[in-house]
Design a protein around this motif. Sequence first.
Motif, PDB file in Angstrom:
ATOM      1  N   GLN A   1      20.711  39.013  68.008  1.00  0.00           N
ATOM      2  CA  GLN A   1      21.041  37.756  67.339  1.00  0.00           C
ATOM      3  C   GLN A   1      22.172  37.035  68.077  1.00  0.00           C
ATOM      4  OE1 GLN A   1      22.032  38.130  63.135  1.00  0.00           O
ATOM      5  NE2 GLN A   1      21.066  36.154  62.782  1.00  0.00           N
TER       6      GLN A   1
ATOM      7  N   ARG B   1      12.144  29.337  69.973  1.00  0.00           N
ATOM      8  CA  ARG B   1      12.113  29.940  68.638  1.00  0.00           C
ATOM      9  C   ARG B   1      11.845  31.436  68.781  1.00  0.00           C
ATOM     10  NH1 ARG B   1       9.234  28.157  62.970  1.00  0.00           N
ATOM     11  NH2 ARG B   1       9.032  30.249  62.083  1.00  0.00           N
TER      12      ARG B   1
ATOM     13  N   SER C   1      20.726  35.414  71.132  1.00  0.00           N
ATOM     14  CA  SER C   1      20.001  34.205  70.742  1.00  0.00           C
ATOM     15  C   SER C   1      20.969  33.049  70.509  1.00  0.00           C
ATOM     16  CB  SER C   1      19.186  34.479  69.474  1.00  0.00           C
ATOM     17  OG  SER C   1      18.613  33.289  68.962  1.00  0.00           O
ATOM     18  N   GLN C   2      22.050  33.295  69.796  1.00  0.00           N
ATOM     19  CA  GLN C   2      23.022  32.241  69.506  1.00  0.00           C
ATOM     20  C   GLN C   2      23.697  31.740  70.771  1.00  0.00           C
ATOM     21  OE1 GLN C   2      25.438  34.411  66.731  1.00  0.00           O
ATOM     22  NE2 GLN C   2      24.150  33.919  64.958  1.00  0.00           N
TER      23      GLN C   2
ATOM     24  N   GLN D   1       3.923  29.399  66.359  1.00  0.00           N
ATOM     25  CA  GLN D   1       5.312  29.249  65.936  1.00  0.00           C
ATOM     26  C   GLN D   1       6.269  30.138  66.719  1.00  0.00           C
ATOM     27  OE1 GLN D   1       4.622  30.383  61.839  1.00  0.00           O
ATOM     28  NE2 GLN D   1       4.899  28.280  61.109  1.00  0.00           N
TER      29      GLN D   1
ATOM     30  N   GLY E   1      21.555  29.357  72.625  1.00  0.00           N
ATOM     31  CA  GLY E   1      21.155  28.152  71.929  1.00  0.00           C
ATOM     32  C   GLY E   1      19.754  28.192  71.352  1.00  0.00           C
ATOM     33  N   HIS E   2      19.223  29.396  71.113  1.00  0.00           N
ATOM     34  CA  HIS E   2      17.887  29.528  70.548  1.00  0.00           C
ATOM     35  C   HIS E   2      17.950  29.488  69.020  1.00  0.00           C
ATOM     36  CE1 HIS E   2      16.629  30.405  74.539  1.00  0.00           C
ATOM     37  NE2 HIS E   2      17.114  31.636  74.588  1.00  0.00           N
ATOM     38  N   GLU E   3      16.799  29.309  68.410  1.00  0.00           N
ATOM     39  CA  GLU E   3      16.686  29.388  66.955  1.00  0.00           C
ATOM     40  C   GLU E   3      16.034  30.711  66.587  1.00  0.00           C
ATOM     41  OE1 GLU E   3      14.392  26.029  65.719  1.00  0.00           O
ATOM     42  OE2 GLU E   3      16.091  24.650  65.814  1.00  0.00           O
ATOM     43  N   MET E   4      16.660  31.442  65.671  1.00  0.00           N
ATOM     44  CA  MET E   4      16.124  32.733  65.246  1.00  0.00           C
ATOM     45  C   MET E   4      15.652  32.651  63.800  1.00  0.00           C
ATOM     46  SD  MET E   4      17.886  36.551  65.221  1.00  0.00           S
ATOM     47  CE  MET E   4      17.524  36.853  66.963  1.00  0.00           C
ATOM     48  N   TYR E   5      14.443  33.157  63.576  1.00  0.00           N
ATOM     49  CA  TYR E   5      13.871  33.259  62.237  1.00  0.00           C
ATOM     50  C   TYR E   5      13.596  34.734  61.979  1.00  0.00           C
ATOM     51  CZ  TYR E   5      13.055  28.201  62.341  1.00  0.00           C
ATOM     52  OH  TYR E   5      13.205  26.846  62.398  1.00  0.00           O
TER      53      TYR E   5
ATOM     54  N   ASN F   1      11.218  34.754  66.786  1.00  0.00           N
ATOM     55  CA  ASN F   1      10.822  35.303  65.497  1.00  0.00           C
ATOM     56  C   ASN F   1      11.069  36.807  65.493  1.00  0.00           C
ATOM     57  OD1 ASN F   1       9.998  32.867  64.330  1.00  0.00           O
ATOM     58  ND2 ASN F   1       7.975  33.013  65.273  1.00  0.00           N
TER      59      ASN F   1
END
Length: 223
Positions: free
Chosen positions: A18, A2, A21-22, A44, A25-29, A4
């Motif tokens: 970004q 994750r 990250s994509q 988190q 395979g990560h999740e970006m918030y 952040n």
Amino acid sequence: MRINVLQHTPNEGPGSIQQWSQEHGHEMYIYHPYQFGNLPTSDQTDMLVILGGPMSPNDDMDWIKQERVLIRQLLEDHKPIFGACYGAQQIAKTLGYAIKKAPHKEVGWAPVYLQSDVIPNIPPKLTALHWHEEMFEVPDEAELLFSSDLVKNQGFILHDNVIGLQFHFEPEADNVREIAVNDDQYPLDHNDLHQTGSEIIAHGVPAENKQVMYRLLDFIADK
């Protein structure tokens, strides 16, 4: 993982960070603390990205101070942190170092020079986007990573998991246009690089900037 992201103005987003990250395979918030006041917790956060903005770490705002509480927690947890411009200044300020006016206001494209070989496969000279008039002191526990012709303290690396850059490798062409058209007066006032917003847009983004941004993120994330 994750990731952040702390974004501090609408026209300075994560850009190629970004995409990195994509592709991994990560999740970006993406958080907008200047507008909503929300911040993630350290639990988190697997990686923190702190983007630029028009504010200063010296400003007396609660959310700016709360960002530094989060940064300190992540430093203690040895988690990856990347800071661009204001973000790099926030890291240095968290470590107890001064943020002050730079000897020159740099707005536009200008070369930066690698000062350390700790990260492999980084070219010795790159052309980066500058958009600042303050600078950080390089923390004693960190290593100088980049310098420019006008401002020595352009980047630092702390241990193997924290990088702060005074300039920007992350914007791509659309991002540069967004920055310049929305903040078009900033380059016109006492800019020591003597570039207008139109000239900054016309310059284009060097292809290697994205590659180097990826290498920097790979380095701090591979822990």
